[in-house]
Scaffold this active site. Sequence first.
Site, short mmCIF file in Angstrom:
data_model
loop_
_atom_site.label_atom_id
_atom_site.label_comp_id
_atom_site.label_asym_id
_atom_site.label_seq_id
_atom_site.Cartn_x
_atom_site.Cartn_y
_atom_site.Cartn_z
N GLY A 148 0.79 -1.23 0.00
CA GLY A 148 0.00 0.00 0.00
C GLY A 148 0.82 1.28 0.00
O GLY A 148 1.98 1.30 0.43
N TRP A 150 0.71 5.59 1.17
CA TRP A 150 0.40 6.21 2.47
C TRP A 150 -0.76 7.20 2.42
O TRP A 150 -1.14 7.75 3.45
CB TRP A 150 1.65 6.93 3.02
CG TRP A 150 2.40 7.77 2.01
CD1 TRP A 150 3.58 7.43 1.40
CD2 TRP A 150 2.05 9.06 1.49
NE1 TRP A 150 3.98 8.41 0.53
CE2 TRP A 150 3.05 9.44 0.56
CE3 TRP A 150 1.00 9.94 1.72
CZ2 TRP A 150 3.03 10.65 -0.13
CZ3 TRP A 150 0.96 11.14 1.02
CH2 TRP A 150 1.98 11.48 0.11
N ASN A 151 -1.36 7.45 1.26
CA ASN A 151 -2.33 8.54 1.22
C ASN A 151 -3.74 8.13 1.67
O ASN A 151 -4.45 8.95 2.26
CB ASN A 151 -2.37 9.18 -0.17
CG ASN A 151 -2.81 8.24 -1.24
OD1 ASN A 151 -2.67 7.02 -1.12
ND2 ASN A 151 -3.35 8.77 -2.31
N THR A 230 8.16 2.57 -8.56
CA THR A 230 8.02 1.37 -7.72
C THR A 230 7.32 0.26 -8.51
O THR A 230 7.72 -0.91 -8.46
CB THR A 230 7.23 1.71 -6.44
OG1 THR A 230 7.98 2.66 -5.70
CG2 THR A 230 6.99 0.49 -5.58
N GLU A 248 -1.59 -0.07 -9.32
CA GLU A 248 -2.32 1.20 -9.24
C GLU A 248 -1.26 2.26 -8.97
O GLU A 248 -0.79 2.41 -7.85
CB GLU A 248 -3.36 1.14 -8.10
CG GLU A 248 -4.42 0.07 -8.29
CD GLU A 248 -5.36 0.34 -9.45
OE1 GLU A 248 -5.29 1.44 -10.04
OE2 GLU A 248 -6.17 -0.54 -9.78
N CYS A 282 -3.82 10.19 -6.10
CA CYS A 282 -3.22 9.74 -7.37
C CYS A 282 -3.97 10.24 -8.60
O CYS A 282 -3.37 10.54 -9.62
CB CYS A 282 -3.18 8.22 -7.39
SG CYS A 282 -4.81 7.48 -7.10
N GLU A 383 4.51 14.30 -11.68
CA GLU A 383 3.58 14.19 -10.54
C GLU A 383 4.20 14.85 -9.32
O GLU A 383 5.33 14.54 -8.94
CB GLU A 383 3.29 12.71 -10.25
CG GLU A 383 2.22 12.55 -9.19
CD GLU A 383 1.96 11.09 -8.80
OE1 GLU A 383 2.94 10.35 -8.62
OE2 GLU A 383 0.78 10.72 -8.66
N GLU A 460 -9.02 -2.38 -9.70
CA GLU A 460 -9.60 -2.57 -8.37
C GLU A 460 -11.08 -2.25 -8.47
O GLU A 460 -11.54 -1.62 -9.42
CB GLU A 460 -8.89 -1.67 -7.35
CG GLU A 460 -7.46 -2.15 -7.17
CD GLU A 460 -6.71 -1.61 -5.98
OE1 GLU A 460 -6.84 -0.41 -5.68
OE2 GLU A 460 -5.96 -2.39 -5.37
N1 LIG Z 1 -3.35 4.53 -8.71
C1 LIG Z 1 -3.67 4.50 -7.42
O1 LIG Z 1 -4.68 3.92 -7.02
C2 LIG Z 1 -2.81 5.19 -6.41
C3 LIG Z 1 -3.36 5.46 -5.14
C4 LIG Z 1 -2.54 6.09 -4.19
C5 LIG Z 1 -1.24 6.47 -4.50
N2 LIG Z 1 -0.75 6.22 -5.73
C6 LIG Z 1 0.61 6.65 -6.09
O2 LIG Z 1 1.50 6.34 -5.01
C7 LIG Z 1 2.54 7.30 -4.94
C8 LIG Z 1 2.64 7.84 -3.54
O3 LIG Z 1 2.72 6.81 -2.61
P1 LIG Z 1 4.10 6.28 -1.99
O4 LIG Z 1 5.06 7.42 -1.84
O5 LIG Z 1 3.75 5.46 -0.80
O6 LIG Z 1 4.62 5.33 -3.15
P2 LIG Z 1 5.91 4.39 -3.18
O7 LIG Z 1 5.96 3.83 -4.54
O8 LIG Z 1 7.10 5.08 -2.66
O9 LIG Z 1 5.57 3.24 -2.10
C9 LIG Z 1 4.41 2.43 -2.20
C10 LIG Z 1 4.64 1.14 -1.45
O10 LIG Z 1 5.59 0.36 -2.16
C11 LIG Z 1 6.62 -0.08 -1.29
N3 LIG Z 1 7.82 -0.21 -2.11
C12 LIG Z 1 8.63 0.78 -2.54
N4 LIG Z 1 9.59 0.28 -3.35
C13 LIG Z 1 9.37 -1.06 -3.42
C14 LIG Z 1 10.02 -2.13 -4.10
N5 LIG Z 1 11.08 -1.94 -4.89
N6 LIG Z 1 9.52 -3.38 -3.95
C15 LIG Z 1 8.43 -3.60 -3.18
N7 LIG Z 1 7.78 -2.62 -2.51
C16 LIG Z 1 8.24 -1.36 -2.63
C17 LIG Z 1 6.66 0.99 -0.21
O11 LIG Z 1 7.26 0.48 0.97
C18 LIG Z 1 5.19 1.30 -0.03
O12 LIG Z 1 4.55 0.38 0.82
C19 LIG Z 1 2.15 8.37 -5.95
O13 LIG Z 1 2.88 8.19 -7.14
C20 LIG Z 1 0.67 8.13 -6.18
O14 LIG Z 1 0.20 8.59 -7.41
C21 LIG Z 1 -1.50 5.57 -6.68
C1 LIG Z 2 -7.94 7.52 -3.13
N1 LIG Z 2 -7.82 6.64 -4.28
C2 LIG Z 2 -7.22 5.36 -3.91
C3 LIG Z 2 -9.14 6.43 -4.82
C4 LIG Z 2 -7.10 7.27 -5.36
C5 LIG Z 2 -5.69 7.55 -5.17
O1 LIG Z 2 -5.11 8.20 -4.39
#
Ligand SMILES: NC(=O)c1ccc[n+]([C@@H]2O[C@H](COP(=O)([O-])OP(=O)(O)OC[C@H]3O[C@@H](n4cnc5c(N)ncnc54)[C@H](O)[C@@H]3O)[C@@H](O)[C@H]2O)c1
Ligand SMILES: C[N+](C)(C)CC=O
Length: 487
Positions: A148, A150-151, A230, A248, A282, A383, A460
């Site tokens: 997951g 963090w948002n 990621t 996602e 996101c 972004e 999802e």
């Molecule tokens: N499309 C969606 O539904 C959605 C929803 C929320 C956030 N986001 C995206 O998430 C990003 C912000 O969240 P973030 O900073 O937590 O993202 P992040 O990619 O830094 O981390 C997400 C998760 O991946 C894990 N992770 C990181 N590198 C990894 C690796 N190499 N292997 C396995 N796990 C790994 C982290 O520990 C964390 O739990 C933004 O780019 C945002 O757009 C997308």
């Molecule tokens: C909140 N959510 C998961 C629907 C979209 C992304 O941040």
Amino acid sequence: MQDGILKSYIGGRYIDNPALPLADNFNPANGELLCKVQQAGAAEAELAVKSAEAGFAVWSEMTGAERGRIMNKAVSILRARNRELAELEVRDNGKPIQEAEVVDVLSGADCIEYFAGMAAGIHGEHFPLKGAFAYTRREPLGVCLGIGAWNYPIQIACWKSAPALACGNAMIYKPSGMTPMSAALLAEIYSEAGVPDGVFNVIQGSSSVARQLIADERVAKVSITGSVDTGKAIMKDAAGTLKRVTMELGGKSPLIIFDDADIEQAVSAAMLANFYTQGEICTNGTRVFVARSIHAAFMQRLKERTTLLKIGDPMHPDTQVGAQVSPSHAQSVLKYIDIGQSEGAVLAAGGQRVIVPGCEAGWFIAPTIFDQCRDDMRIVSEEIFGPVMSVLVFDDEAEVIQRANATRLGLAAGVFTRDLARAHRVVAKLQAGVCWINNYNITPIEMPFGGYKESGLGYENSLSAIDCYTQRKSVYVELTGVASPYA
Ligand SMILES: NC(=O)c1ccc[n+]([C@@H]2O[C@H](COP(=O)([O-])OP(=O)(O)OC[C@H]3O[C@@H](n4cnc5c(N)ncnc54)[C@H](O)[C@@H]3O)[C@@H](O)[C@H]2O)c1
Ligand SMILES: C[N+](C)(C)CC=O
């Protein structure tokens, strides 16, 4: 949690390993230490896989109706504890309580309820053939890994676990290290509802423990919500065992406002699409394309209404803009604001850190609007994931479609117009997985959620998520005997 130390929840209980390193988890609004988190290692990863395998053996043997009944008990508990869980989410993430109380936990509960209702109806198909018939079985995948961001910590944990569990899978869930708390409570709630031990496990730790699980051949699937980088790294790792993936990922989505749009409605949507959850969403419509003829009127109302937003202690019921999730994330957002100014965008509102009395250690950023942006600016193409809106002017429909699509990302898009034919014509041409007409950032569970291009893979929510957590087995049944060419 015991003595302020949060541990991994595996096999229906918290697993203590005092030898593990601890990570501090702070309240981003005021710097308060919320807990220390034991960072799981190889032994916990192994235990999680073994527990999930044992949980899977029990859970997958139950009927869908039995699983759905248990999941619905979790829904009731989540709804009854909404306020408490929302407050926890606010302390962990920094978002305003007025949002968390109506969205985060309840939308997670809605998702579990939706898939609980669906569990009894997950089935295969029948194919009549000449002298034979065939059928398919829809079978669970086995042990699935959820990772997951963090948002929306609890919402994301629910969006992944609900379809996974409804289909009969077990899940190991790794929350973001920045917001580790609510997933642990979700695990407790599933246990209280009667989900068998090992069916939903929470492993606390960094990406290294996640990578160990991704490399494990006993894990059938990984579903990640996170950044594009990621997602790409996980896809490479998952290729080693050819795991199924759901991704996602990030976005830089367009919100297109045509000249016939209701300006007040369009301003509301642009604000929601950029400042809700202090911009950390996101799908946000961070590239706001406005028709030239209404640009001045739109900007006037946008600036007037944006300056009215209440920035403050996230726990205060009036607060509309909370703290950025961490000092380093806030500094990255502020850096982009500097870049925008140096690139020549016109700062129309915000642009600075705000010190909130009583929350001096928090990093609050005033909702920021850049006007007169160009497509080639970094604030327009990258972004930011903070409260920073870029406004761009356009002249005609074909031009704005081409500019909206000129990105490797394709998570979402919005169109504001009173002309229904134009709305559908434009949406059909937009390269985005989720599109809204005359609204923004509405994500009902009934609607598939997933990105185009580098924003994602798989879905999802909705019936589509069932496909992502099951595999079909085709069974041919002979009724007339083997027609053998051999003597
Ligand atoms: N499309 C969606 O539904 C959605 C929803 C929320 C956030 N986001 C995206 O998430 C990003 C912000 O969240 P973030 O900073 O937590 O993202 P992040 O990619 O830094 O981390 C997400 C998760 O991946 C894990 N992770 C990181 N590198 C990894 C690796 N190499 N292997 C396995 N796990 C790994 C982290 O520990 C964390 O739990 C933004 O780019 C945002 O757009 C997308
Ligand atoms: C909140 N959510 C998961 C629907 C979209 C992304 O941040």
